[in-house]
Design a protein around this motif. Structure first.
Motif, short mmCIF file in Angstrom:
data_model
loop_
_atom_site.label_atom_id
_atom_site.label_comp_id
_atom_site.label_asym_id
_atom_site.label_seq_id
_atom_site.Cartn_x
_atom_site.Cartn_y
_atom_site.Cartn_z
N VAL A 61 0.85 -1.20 0.00
CA VAL A 61 0.00 0.00 0.00
C VAL A 61 0.88 1.24 0.00
CG1 VAL A 61 -0.19 0.22 2.51
CG2 VAL A 61 -2.03 1.09 1.06
N CYS A 62 0.41 2.26 -0.69
CA CYS A 62 1.06 3.57 -0.69
C CYS A 62 -0.05 4.61 -0.74
CB CYS A 62 1.99 3.72 -1.89
SG CYS A 62 2.93 5.26 -1.90
N SER A 63 -0.30 5.25 0.41
CA SER A 63 -1.48 6.11 0.55
C SER A 63 -1.08 7.50 1.05
CB SER A 63 -2.48 5.48 1.53
OG SER A 63 -3.53 6.36 1.84
N VAL A 64 -1.48 8.50 0.28
CA VAL A 64 -1.30 9.90 0.69
C VAL A 64 -2.69 10.48 0.92
CG1 VAL A 64 -0.38 12.17 0.08
CG2 VAL A 64 0.79 10.09 -0.69
N GLY A 65 -2.99 10.82 2.16
CA GLY A 65 -4.32 11.33 2.49
C GLY A 65 -4.39 12.84 2.44
N CYS A 66 -5.60 13.36 2.56
CA CYS A 66 -5.81 14.81 2.63
C CYS A 66 -7.17 15.05 3.30
CB CYS A 66 -5.77 15.45 1.24
SG CYS A 66 -7.15 15.02 0.17
N CYS A 67 -7.56 16.32 3.38
CA CYS A 67 -8.87 16.70 3.92
C CYS A 67 -9.11 16.09 5.30
CB CYS A 67 -9.98 16.29 2.96
SG CYS A 67 -9.81 16.98 1.30
N TYR A 68 -8.19 16.35 6.23
CA TYR A 68 -8.31 15.80 7.58
C TYR A 68 -9.58 16.26 8.28
CZ TYR A 68 -3.30 14.99 6.80
OH TYR A 68 -2.08 14.60 6.29
N PHE A 126 6.68 14.46 -1.48
CA PHE A 126 6.61 15.66 -2.31
C PHE A 126 7.28 16.86 -1.65
CE2 PHE A 126 2.27 13.57 -2.89
CZ PHE A 126 2.75 12.70 -3.85
N ASP A 127 7.58 17.83 -2.48
CA ASP A 127 8.00 19.14 -2.01
C ASP A 127 6.78 19.79 -1.36
OD1 ASP A 127 8.60 21.82 -1.68
OD2 ASP A 127 9.48 22.07 -3.66
N PRO A 128 6.83 20.09 -0.06
CA PRO A 128 5.63 20.60 0.63
C PRO A 128 5.18 21.97 0.14
CG PRO A 128 7.54 20.68 2.07
CD PRO A 128 7.96 19.91 0.86
N VAL A 129 6.04 22.72 -0.52
CA VAL A 129 5.60 24.00 -1.09
C VAL A 129 4.72 23.73 -2.30
CG1 VAL A 129 6.35 26.15 -2.17
CG2 VAL A 129 7.64 25.22 -0.24
N LYS A 130 5.09 22.75 -3.10
CA LYS A 130 4.28 22.39 -4.27
C LYS A 130 3.04 21.61 -3.87
CE LYS A 130 8.21 22.08 -7.46
NZ LYS A 130 8.98 21.18 -8.34
N SER A 131 3.20 20.72 -2.88
CA SER A 131 2.10 19.83 -2.48
C SER A 131 2.15 19.64 -0.97
CB SER A 131 2.24 18.49 -3.20
OG SER A 131 1.19 17.63 -2.86
N PRO A 132 1.43 20.46 -0.20
CA PRO A 132 1.53 20.43 1.27
C PRO A 132 1.23 19.07 1.90
CG PRO A 132 0.41 22.43 0.55
CD PRO A 132 0.56 21.56 -0.67
N ARG A 133 0.26 18.33 1.38
CA ARG A 133 0.01 16.98 1.92
C ARG A 133 0.97 16.02 1.22
NH1 ARG A 133 -2.23 20.19 4.16
NH2 ARG A 133 -0.44 19.71 5.45
N CYS A 134 2.14 15.89 1.81
CA CYS A 134 3.27 15.28 1.09
C CYS A 134 3.72 13.94 1.67
CB CYS A 134 4.45 16.25 1.08
SG CYS A 134 5.03 16.73 2.73
N TYR A 135 3.05 13.42 2.71
CA TYR A 135 3.51 12.20 3.37
C TYR A 135 2.68 10.98 2.94
CZ TYR A 135 6.27 15.23 6.34
OH TYR A 135 7.17 16.16 6.80
N ALA A 136 3.39 9.90 2.65
CA ALA A 136 2.73 8.65 2.27
C ALA A 136 2.88 7.63 3.38
CB ALA A 136 3.34 8.09 0.98
#
Length: 624
Positions: free
Chosen positions: A420-427, A598-608
Motif C-alpha cells: 500500500v502507498c497512501s497519501v491522504g488529505c482533507c483531515y 513531495f516538495d511541501p511547497v508544491k504539495s503540502p500533503r506530502c507524506y505517504a
C-alpha cells in the motif's frame, strides 16, 4: 519476488507509542488554539483568552526563531534512538503555557516545541531515497526512455504523479506485481501514468461517475499524445546513440583501411614477376580469412563503446568490413548484385521497420487503465468490483477524509493486496470517534483514531484542529501566506450578525463571497443576502463603523492565525502516526513507514503511509 534485500529500518510499535505519548503532552496544552475558530475571533475574544502579550511581540518571536528558514536537523537515522520513558522530547511546558490561565506566555518555546513534534524533525520518517535504493537496487538498468508528465498535467500534479509513480513502480517490481488499484482516482492522472509509463494494469476507482467518465475520455486523448511523445523520446535517444556509433565507426574504418593497405602492399611486394593475376584473385583464398579475422577482432574490441541490439553484431560489423575492403576483393553470392550502400540502406530500413513494429506491439500489449465508479468503504468487496482481481498494490493520491484510513483497513484485510502507498488529505472530513457530535453514533470503524493507543486515551482532536492540520506552513514560510483580509472580513461579519441579528450559530455558510466582492461593504451585503438575512436594516455607515472599530485589531487575528499555522504540522503528525501505529499493530505486516514524497511547497500533503505484507523472502532489518 525480489531478493531478500533488507528493507529500511523502521521504528517498532513501542517506540512509536512513546513518541505519541510525548506529542500528546504538548497537544493537550496547545490544541485549544487550533480548535478556536477564526470566524469567532472577535465574538469570542480569542486573543484575550489564549495569548498573553501583543500581536507584534508574537510575530517578532516567530521571526526571531527563524522558524520558516532554518534547515532541518540531520537525517533521522543518524539521530540517537530513544525509547519511551526517556527524556527525548520537550516534556516541561510550564514555561510555555501559564498553569492558571492556560494562556500562551512563551512564543519562542512554543515555536520550538511545535517544530520538534512535526514530522520533518520528530524522527519517524523513512527517507524516500533510501527506500527507492532498497526496493530497486538495479535502478541504473532501467530503460532510459522515462517521460516526464509535464506536458500532460499542471506543475503540481506532474510533481506528485512523477514522484509517487516511481515509488509505486519500485514496489511493484520488488513484489513482482503487475496490478494496481488506485482508490479515489479522480481524473485518473496517476492511474494513466502508472499504466503507460510503468507497464502496470491499473484499476482506478472513484465514487463520482463524472470523474470516471472524464478519466476515460482524458485517458483516450492522452494515449494519442503519449505515443507521439514516447516515439519522439525514443527517436531522440536513438539519434544520440546512432550519432555516437557513427562517429566511432568512422574512426574505426579509417584504422581498418590503413591496416589493410599495409597488408596488401606487403603481399604485392612479395609476388614474383611471373604471377600477374589480379591481387584480389590471387590472395582471396589466403588473404580473406586473415583480414576478416583481423578486422573482426578489432570490431569485437570496439563493440563495448557502440551499443547494439543483441544478435546484430555480424551484420553490423560485416557492413563496416565491406566498406574498407577493395571492391573486387570479395565475391559472395548473396552480395553479387548489391553493393554495400544498397545493403546498408536496406538493412537500415529493415531495422527501422522492425523497431516500429516492436513499438506498436509494446503499445498494444502494454498495461491497461480501467476507470471504475464505486463508493469504497472498509467493508467493500473488491472482487465484486474487479472481476480479475489478483495480487496487487493499493494506492491513493490525496484520498479524501475517511477514504485514507479505509484504504489501510482494506489493505490489511485482503490477502490479494501485497502493498500500500497512501497519501491522504482533507483531515477535517475525517469521522472522529470521540468528538461530541458523534457521541451517539454506533459506527464500528472511524477515520480517527485507528490505533489502539489513542483509542485507550480516547483522544479527540476536534474538527477545527483537523482543519488547522490542513494549513501549509511551508507555503506560508515562502510568502504564499494566508488570505488574512478575507479572514478579517469574515470575523467582523460574525460580530455584525451576532449584535444586529442576535444569531450566534448558523448552519448556512458564506462560502466564497470574498472573491466576488469589491469592498468590505460589498462583502457584507452579499454575505447577508446569501445567509438570507435582511441587509436593509443596516446602513452603509453602520457597516463601516464595524470595519473601523476592528481594523486596529486586525494584527491580533493575523498573529493568532500564524500560531495555528505553526501548530498545524504537529496535528498532522498525530493523525499520520496514528495510521502508522495501526499498521504496526497488525500481525500480517512485514514493514511499514511514513515517507515524505513531495516538495511541501508544491504539495503540502506530502507524506505517504507505505507498507508491505509479510512474504516468504522478505528480510527486514531489526527494528529499533
Amino acid at each position: 519476488m525480489a531478493s531478500a534485500s533488507a528493507l529500511p529500518e523502521s521504528w517498532d510499535l513501542d517506540v512509536l507509542r512513546g513518541k505519541l505519548w510525548e506529542l500528546l503532552q504538548f497537544l493537550r496544552k496547545a490544541i485549544p488554539i487550533a480548535n478556536a475558530h477564526t470566524v469567532e475571533f472577535y465574538t469570542e475574544n480569542l486573543w484575550e483568552r489564549f495569548v498573553e502579550g501583543s500581536p507584534d511581540k508574537v510575530m517578532k518571536a516567530l521571526r526571531w526563531q527563524g522558524l520558516f528558514v532554518e534547515a532541518p536537523p540531520a537525517p533521522w537515522e543518524e539521530r540517537p534512538l530513544e525509547g519511551p520513558g526517556e527524556n527525548s522530547g520537550i516534556t516541561d511546558f510550564s514555561n510555555i503555557f501559564c498553569e492558571n490561565s492556560q494562556k500562551l506566555v512563551n512564543v519562542e518555546a512554543f515555536a520550538l516545541a511545535a517544530k520538534y513534534y512535526s514530522l520533518p524533525y520528530f524522527g519517524v520518517c523513512t527517507p524516500l531515497e533510501q527506500l527507492l535504493l532498497t526496493l530497486d537496487g538495479n535502478q541504473q538498468q532501467r530503460p532510459g526512455n522515462k517521460v516526464k508528465p509535464d506536458d500532460f498535467m499542471n506543475a503540481k500534479k506532474s510533481h506528485e504523479v512523477q514522484v509517487m509513480s516511481e515509488l509505486i513502480g519500485c514496489i511493484a517490481d520488488f513484489c513482482c506485481i503487475k496490478q494496481v488499484i488506485d482508490l479515489g482516482s479522480g481524473k485518473g492522472y496517476l492511474s494513466s501514468f502508472l499504466s503507460m509509463q510503468y507497464g502496470l494494469k491499473v484499476y482506478g476507482i472513484d465514487s463520482s461517475n463524472v470523474n470516471t467518465h472524464g478519466a476515460k475520455e482524458r485517458n483516450r486523448k492522452l494515449k494519442k499524445h503519449w505515443r507521439v511523445y514516447q516515439t519522439r523520446s525514443k527517436a531522440h535517444i536513438s539519434g544520440q546513440v546512432l550519432e555516437k556509433a557513427e562517429e566511432s565507426t568512422a574512426q574505426e574504418e579509417q584504422k581498418c583501411k590503413t591496416n589493410i593497405k599495409e597488408k596488401l602492399l606487403s603481399i604485392n611486394n612479395s609476388l614474383t614477376n611471373e604471377d600477374k593475376r589480379p591481387v584480389s584473385d590471387l590472395v582471396l583464398s589466403d588473404f580473406t580469412d586473415a583480414v576478416i579475422s583481423d578486422v573482426t577482432r578489432q570490431m569485437e574490441n570496439h563493440t563495448d563503446s557502440v551499443p547494439q541490439r543483441a544478435g546484430s553484431f555480424i551484420l553490423e560489423n560485416r557492413s563496416t568490413l565491406l566498406n574498407v575492403l577493395p571492391v573486387d576483393a570479395i565475391k559472395l553470392d548473396s552480395l553479387a548484385t548489391k553493393d554495400y550502400g544498397e545493403l546498408s540502406k536496406e538493412h537500415k530500413e529493415k531495422k527501422k521497420t522492425v523497431t516500429i513494429k516492436d513499438q506498436a506491439k509494446e503499445s498494444n500489449e502494454s498495461s491497461i487503465y480501467s476507470p471504475l465508479t464505486s463508493y469504497i468503504t472498509a467493508e467493500s468487496e473488491l472482487c465484486d468490483i474487479i472481476t480479475d482481481l489478483e495480487d496487487c498494490i493499493m494506492v491513493g493520491l490525496h484520498t479524501c477524509g475517511d477514504l485514507a484510513p479505509d484504504t489501510l483497513r482494506i489493505f490489511t484485510s485482503k490477502s490479494e493486496i501485497k502493498g500500500v502507498c497512501s497519501v491522504g488529505c482533507c483531515y477535517h472530513l475525517l469521522s472522529e470517534k470521540y468528538e461530541k457530535q458523534y457521541k451517539d453514533y454506533t459506527l464500528e470503524m472511524w477515520g480517527f483514531p485507528m490505533c489502539q493507543y489513542l483509542k485507550e486515551e480516547e483522544w479527540c482532536c476536534g474538527r477545527n484542529a483537523r482543519m488547522s492540520a490542513c494549513l501549509a506552513l511551508e507555503r506560508v514560510a515562502v510568502g504564499q501566506g494566508l488570505a488574512t483580509e478575507s479572514l478579517f472580513y469574515r470575523a467582523v461579519l460574525q460580530e455584525i450578525i451576532k449584535e444586529c441579528y442576535g444569531i450566534t450559530e448558523c448552519d448556512k455558510r458564506v462560502g466564497k463571497v470574498y472573491s466576488k466582492s469589491t469592498s468590505f461593504l460589498d462583502y457584507v451585503r452579499k454575505s447577508l443576502k446569501k445567509l438570507e438575512l435582511d441587509d436593509s436594516k443596516l446602513t452603509e455607515k453602520m457597516i463601516m463603523e464595524y470595519y473601523e472599530k476592528y481594523k486596529p485589531r486586525r494584527k491580533e487575528l493575523e498573529a493568532f492565525n500564524m500560531l495555528k499555522v505553526v501548530l498545524a504540522p504537529c496535528i498532522e503528525s498525530l493523525i499520520l502516526m496514528d495510521r502508522l501505529c495501526y499498521l504496526k499493530e497488525q500481525d500480517n505486516i512485514a514493514w511499514s513507514a511514513l515517507v515524505k514524497l513531495f516538495d511541501p511547497v508544491k504539495s503540502p500533503r506530502c507524506y505517504a503511509v507505505t507498507a508491505l505484507k509479510k512474504q516468504p523472502c522478505f528480510q527486514v532489518e531489526a527494528s529499533c
